[in-house]
Design an enzyme around this catalytic site. Sequence first.
Site, PDB file in Angstrom:
ATOM      1  CB  VAL A 192      -0.967  -0.018   1.205  1.00 15.18           C
ATOM      2  CG1 VAL A 192      -0.281   0.407   2.493  1.00 15.18           C
ATOM      3  CG2 VAL A 192      -2.193   0.852   0.931  1.00 15.18           C
TER       4      VAL A 192
ATOM      5  CG  HIS B  35     -32.020   0.896  -7.595  1.00 13.07           C
ATOM      6  ND1 HIS B  35     -31.130   1.894  -7.935  1.00 13.07           N
ATOM      7  CD2 HIS B  35     -31.731  -0.140  -8.439  1.00 13.07           C
ATOM      8  CE1 HIS B  35     -30.352   1.490  -8.923  1.00 13.07           C
ATOM      9  NE2 HIS B  35     -30.696   0.255  -9.260  1.00 13.07           N
TER      10      HIS B  35
END
Length: 346
Positions: A24, A161
């Site tokens: 990272v 949704h």
Amino acid sequence: AAEHQHVRYNPLRDDWVLVSAHRVKRPWQGQLEKPPPEDVPRWDPKNPLCPGATRANGEVNPQYEGTFVFPNDFPALQPDAPEPGDSDHPLFRAAPARGVCKVMCFHPWSDLTLPLMSLPEIRAVIDAWAKLATELGSSYPWVQIFENKGAMMGCSNPHPHCQVWASSFLPNEACLEDRTQRQHLSRRGVPMLLEYAEQEARRKERLVVENADWLVVVPYWATWPYQTLLLPRRHVCRLQDLSDSERDSLASIMQRLLIKYDNLFEVSFPYSMGWHGAPTGPYLKEDCKHWQLHAHYYPPLLRSATVRKFMVGYEMLAQVQRDLTPEQAAERLRSLPEVHYKKRAE
């Protein structure tokens, strides 16, 4: 573990993940994503998910004020699909696949995602999920509730949704989790994810949020950078089996988790999530006590709102790999405030 690569076992999928936390730190010169738009209109007559809008098939949505469920206009599964032809070789097999696909709008406003909704509004979503799971599960073996949030996860419409696909067969992930959970119960005498939740609640190093009925962890075997697993504290097989109080506390812990997600990079956080529970249909008459209800959250963001994790190359051809430890991800999520960044000035 935070400095040196190692592999971790995922008992739910019976596979391994390579953890390379030192990676990272490498500079990023790859693709940058566009942040999601902040100016989504509350109502747009051209948006087919809005109240009163006309959808692709010509149907007009009602002026709904809460949740709204309707048949998917472009379903991946249909109830009357014909049988596939007979195979002439074992390497070319096909099988019947039937089902129904539905869309569920969470709220009439397009600019109101789940973390910005009230607890009663989130509870209404949970109740609608449970109702669909019961109705479709009365005949279909598997009911998959899932939400793709954000364009980065393939969502083509910003209106809040989800989708619900009920199938005549058990999908691959369901078959895999059925096998591993069944084997764990046989070996250890306790459902896998019930034992796992008890362990994580005690250890706390991967814990993100918790309440009396639920806990959210970055799983020990997480693959996506800020992946989480939502688990009930008691043994419960299916979403529709939750009590009223458990549904209330589920609304609360979902809101807390999703606020933290949005606060991480101060953006409407993209993810794919879905519920897994015991199979339904003909399985309702079978012993499914090896199953434990749970929800998976798979967010792609890694370093910022514009840098995502790609599952390519080594991940596709060899084994899943991650660039920070689950403990590091959990600590960062755990430390985030539980007031949404858009509401701090209010």
